[in-house]
Design an enzyme around this catalytic site. Structure first.
Site, PDB file in Angstrom:
ATOM      1  N   GLU A   1     -37.935  -0.293  18.991  1.00  0.00           N
ATOM      2  CA  GLU A   1     -37.864  -1.675  18.494  1.00  0.00           C
ATOM      3  C   GLU A   1     -37.237  -2.599  19.531  1.00  0.00           C
ATOM      4  O   GLU A   1     -37.635  -3.753  19.675  1.00  0.00           O
ATOM      5  CB  GLU A   1     -37.054  -1.733  17.191  1.00  0.00           C
ATOM      6  CG  GLU A   1     -37.712  -1.036  16.016  1.00  0.00           C
ATOM      7  CD  GLU A   1     -39.020  -1.693  15.630  1.00  0.00           C
ATOM      8  OE1 GLU A   1     -40.003  -1.543  16.384  1.00  0.00           O
ATOM      9  OE2 GLU A   1     -39.070  -2.352  14.584  1.00  0.00           O
TER      10      GLU A   1
ATOM     11  N   THR B   1     -42.460 -10.838  17.466  1.00  0.00           N
ATOM     12  CA  THR B   1     -41.136 -10.834  16.835  1.00  0.00           C
ATOM     13  C   THR B   1     -40.115 -11.556  17.714  1.00  0.00           C
ATOM     14  O   THR B   1     -39.281 -12.327  17.227  1.00  0.00           O
ATOM     15  CB  THR B   1     -40.689  -9.378  16.562  1.00  0.00           C
ATOM     16  OG1 THR B   1     -41.629  -8.805  15.653  1.00  0.00           O
ATOM     17  CG2 THR B   1     -39.310  -9.314  15.944  1.00  0.00           C
TER      18      THR B   1
HETATM   19  N1  HSE Z   1     -35.791  -8.314  10.799  1.00  0.00           N
HETATM   20  C1  HSE Z   1     -36.791  -8.458  11.830  1.00  0.00           C
HETATM   21  C2  HSE Z   1     -37.076  -9.938  12.000  1.00  0.00           C
HETATM   22  C3  HSE Z   1     -38.016  -7.720  11.430  1.00  0.00           C
HETATM   23  O1  HSE Z   1     -37.307 -10.603  10.979  1.00  0.00           O
HETATM   24  O2  HSE Z   1     -37.077 -10.433  13.121  1.00  0.00           O
HETATM   25  C4  HSE Z   1     -39.139  -7.798  12.425  1.00  0.00           C
HETATM   26  O3  HSE Z   1     -40.252  -7.115  11.891  1.00  0.00           O
END
Ligand code: HSE
Length: 308
Positions: free
Chosen positions: A130, A183
């Site tokens: 990630e 993201t």
């Molecule tokens: N919590 C993360 C965000 C998840 O919202 O950036 C990304 O899939």
């Protein structure tokens, strides 16, 4: 012990409205398939990658990075790992595409090794993937992909992840407008500060949602599925967001919001029949405004990555 394993690596919905970076849930029918094998030749190799245009170099691939993090934790590694990835989850769709690859890899390697690592350790390895994908080692997609159901990251330092009771009646509807939102970009638009007034509403809703899940109180779940902090800022990145959200609630959904960092929009409903009606309502919005989309209706997956 087996030398090869085939797995289903599920898609996930992170944040679940009120729980930015801490809440997530695992989908059942949406996901990638992967084959992971032990080889005599040391090192980690991505040997196949279909369905998406992603890097195959180990250190640039989230599955490769997660596998390397895991092998580094083993004192005497005398074997290598090959990874075949068949992507069904589109990158940048907001349903945990990178997390599926990282989580699938670490669960599969753990099985090949006779399960020496705990779920928490697996989450830590997968979080390296990630970090590569988004610049932040968030755990709210990899945790539900590995543990199944709803999960709560109670703390990042030290990492503390809790499995949350997941009512079997809950069904997710997810619509993915065909644009890609990275993201990293979707995090960059967020403000670094939160007002106390908004924080009070948000933690009230997180507590309410957790309580509603345990007591299977669908009205309480519905009242708690709100995001005061992140959604208002990110919604502008998603075509027709307000219309899709409103249409899904009018069609009977308990709540609706941005799936992870978007652009997918999710809704949770009680029962498959309502979830399908919600899907039609969401589709109608995009048909009317001329946005191409994918749509998924899925029960929640209580176990996470599955051997197939
Ligand atoms: N919590 C993360 C965000 C998840 O919202 O950036 C990304 O899939």
């Amino acid at each position: 012990m087996k030398n090869e394993i085939n797995i289903f690596a599920p898609a996930t919905i992170a944040n679940v409205s009120c729980g930015f970076d801490v809440l997530g849930l695992c989908l059942d029918t949406v996901g990638d398939t992967m084959t992971i094998r032990k080889t005599n030749e040391k090192g980690v190799r991505i040997t196949k990658l279909t369905g998406q245009d992603l890097p195959m170099e180990t250190e640039k691939n989230v599955a490769g990075v997660a596998a390397m993090a895991m092998l580094e934790a083993l004192p005497e590694v005398d074997f290598g790992i090959e990874i075949d990835i068949h992507k069904k989850i589109k990158a940048g769709s907001g349903i945990g595409s990178s997390a599926a690859s990282s989580a699938g890899t670490v669960v599969a390697i753990n099985k090949l090794l006779g399960e020496p690592f705990t779920p928490l350790q697996l989450i830590q390895f997968a979080m390296q993937g990630e970090k590569l994908a988004s610049g932040t080692a968030h755990a709210d997609n990899v945790a539900p992909a590995i543990m199944g159901g709803f999960t709560l990251v109670r703390s990042y330092d030290p990492l503390d992840v809790i499995s949350i009771h997941t009512p079997s009646d809950l069904v997710a509807t997810v619509i993915h407008p065909q644009i890609e939102v990275k993201t990293e970009d979707s995090r960059a638009v967020l403000k670094g500060q939160v007002s106390l007034k908004k924080a009070i509403k948000q933690w009230g809703n997180v507590g309410g949602l957790i309580s509603g899940l345990y007591t299977e109180d669908y009205d309480l779940i519905s009242r708690s599925l709100h995001d005061e902090i992140v959604e208002p800022t990110r919604a502008i990145l998603i075509p027709g967001f307000d219309q899709v959200k409103n249409a899904s609630i009018e069609a009977g959904a308990l709540g609706s919001g941005i799936s992870g960092s978007g652009p997918s929009i999710f809704a949770l409903s009680r029962g498959m029949e309502t979830a399908k009606k919600v899907a039609v309502a969401m589709e109608d919005v995009y048909k009317n405004i001329g946005v191409d989309y994918d749509i998924h209706v899925s029960e929640l997956n209580p176990i996470g990555v599955k051997t197939i």
